[in-house]
Design a protein around this motif. Sequence first.
Motif, short mmCIF file in Angstrom:
data_model
loop_
_atom_site.label_atom_id
_atom_site.label_comp_id
_atom_site.label_asym_id
_atom_site.label_seq_id
_atom_site.Cartn_x
_atom_site.Cartn_y
_atom_site.Cartn_z
N MET A 73 0.84 -1.18 0.00
CA MET A 73 0.00 0.00 0.00
C MET A 73 0.89 1.24 0.00
N LYS A 74 0.55 2.19 -0.84
CA LYS A 74 1.33 3.41 -0.99
C LYS A 74 0.93 4.42 0.09
N ARG A 75 1.93 5.02 0.72
CA ARG A 75 1.66 6.00 1.77
C ARG A 75 1.88 7.41 1.25
N CYS A 76 1.12 8.36 1.79
CA CYS A 76 1.27 9.76 1.43
C CYS A 76 2.53 10.32 2.09
N ALA A 77 3.11 11.30 1.47
CA ALA A 77 4.21 12.00 2.10
C ALA A 77 3.69 12.64 3.39
N PRO A 78 4.49 12.64 4.46
CA PRO A 78 3.99 13.13 5.75
C PRO A 78 3.56 14.60 5.75
N HIS A 79 4.07 15.39 4.83
CA HIS A 79 3.71 16.81 4.83
C HIS A 79 2.40 17.09 4.08
N LEU A 80 1.87 16.12 3.35
CA LEU A 80 0.65 16.35 2.58
C LEU A 80 -0.57 16.71 3.43
N PRO A 81 -0.81 16.03 4.55
CA PRO A 81 -1.97 16.45 5.36
C PRO A 81 -1.86 17.90 5.84
N ARG A 82 -0.65 18.32 6.21
CA ARG A 82 -0.45 19.71 6.66
C ARG A 82 -0.71 20.67 5.51
N MET A 83 -0.21 20.34 4.32
CA MET A 83 -0.42 21.21 3.16
C MET A 83 -1.90 21.27 2.79
N THR A 84 -2.58 20.13 2.88
CA THR A 84 -4.00 20.09 2.59
C THR A 84 -4.77 20.95 3.59
N LEU A 85 -4.41 20.86 4.85
CA LEU A 85 -5.07 21.66 5.89
C LEU A 85 -4.82 23.16 5.66
N LEU A 86 -3.59 23.53 5.37
CA LEU A 86 -3.28 24.94 5.12
C LEU A 86 -4.03 25.45 3.89
N SER A 87 -4.10 24.64 2.86
CA SER A 87 -4.83 25.02 1.66
C SER A 87 -6.32 25.21 1.97
N ALA A 88 -6.88 24.30 2.74
CA ALA A 88 -8.30 24.41 3.12
C ALA A 88 -8.55 25.67 3.94
N ILE A 89 -7.64 25.97 4.86
CA ILE A 89 -7.79 27.18 5.68
C ILE A 89 -7.69 28.41 4.78
N GLY A 90 -6.75 28.40 3.85
CA GLY A 90 -6.60 29.53 2.92
C GLY A 90 -7.85 29.75 2.08
N ILE A 91 -8.41 28.66 1.56
CA ILE A 91 -9.63 28.76 0.76
C ILE A 91 -10.79 29.27 1.62
N LEU A 92 -10.94 28.70 2.80
CA LEU A 92 -12.02 29.11 3.70
C LEU A 92 -11.91 30.59 4.07
N CYS A 93 -10.71 31.03 4.40
CA CYS A 93 -10.51 32.44 4.76
C CYS A 93 -10.81 33.36 3.58
N THR A 94 -10.36 32.97 2.39
CA THR A 94 -10.61 33.80 1.22
C THR A 94 -12.10 33.85 0.90
N ALA A 95 -12.77 32.72 1.02
CA ALA A 95 -14.22 32.69 0.79
C ALA A 95 -14.96 33.52 1.84
N ALA A 96 -14.54 33.42 3.09
CA ALA A 96 -15.17 34.21 4.15
C ALA A 96 -14.90 35.70 3.95
N LEU A 97 -13.70 36.02 3.50
CA LEU A 97 -13.35 37.41 3.21
C LEU A 97 -14.27 37.97 2.13
N PHE A 98 -14.31 37.30 0.99
CA PHE A 98 -15.14 37.78 -0.11
C PHE A 98 -16.62 37.77 0.27
N GLY A 99 -17.07 36.70 0.88
CA GLY A 99 -18.49 36.60 1.27
C GLY A 99 -18.90 37.70 2.23
N GLY A 100 -18.08 37.98 3.21
CA GLY A 100 -18.39 39.05 4.17
C GLY A 100 -18.43 40.41 3.51
N MET A 101 -17.47 40.65 2.61
CA MET A 101 -17.44 41.94 1.91
C MET A 101 -18.66 42.09 1.00
#
Length: 148
Positions: free
Chosen positions: A1-29
Amino acid sequence: MKRCAPHLPRMTLLSAIGILCTAALFGGMAFFAAVVAPVTFTRLPPEMAGRFVRGMFPIYYLWVLGTAGAGAVALLPLRVADALVLAAIAASTAWLRQSLMPRINALSDAAQAGDAAAKAGFDRAHRLSVIVNVVQMVVAAGLLARFA
């Protein structure tokens, strides 16, 4: 079974936070510009509407500052250019909140007291704040579209 690189979950989380913040920014404005301000000025007497919106702006600017700042921090390790754009939105919002908004309020008060020069100054400062807000909103929409 192939394993993900250990940094991928962190990168995915940071990307999700970035998208959520940008969406909340635009939506609020967008919500403030398209709903809160127009409804306030059409449903309340002008003096009361002005006081209400004046009281909302510090909160609105904190929202923009917080969502843009958090998005910038989250995206910095992943998308430096996008993070810098969000940081610029946060910085310009800090200027709007701490410098231009108090000036606009003082000019508005003086204009209401009958100072014609203050009225002209208010109109210029208010126009500048609207332009900065529109540019910020367009840029936030553009960043959001880049995530698609």
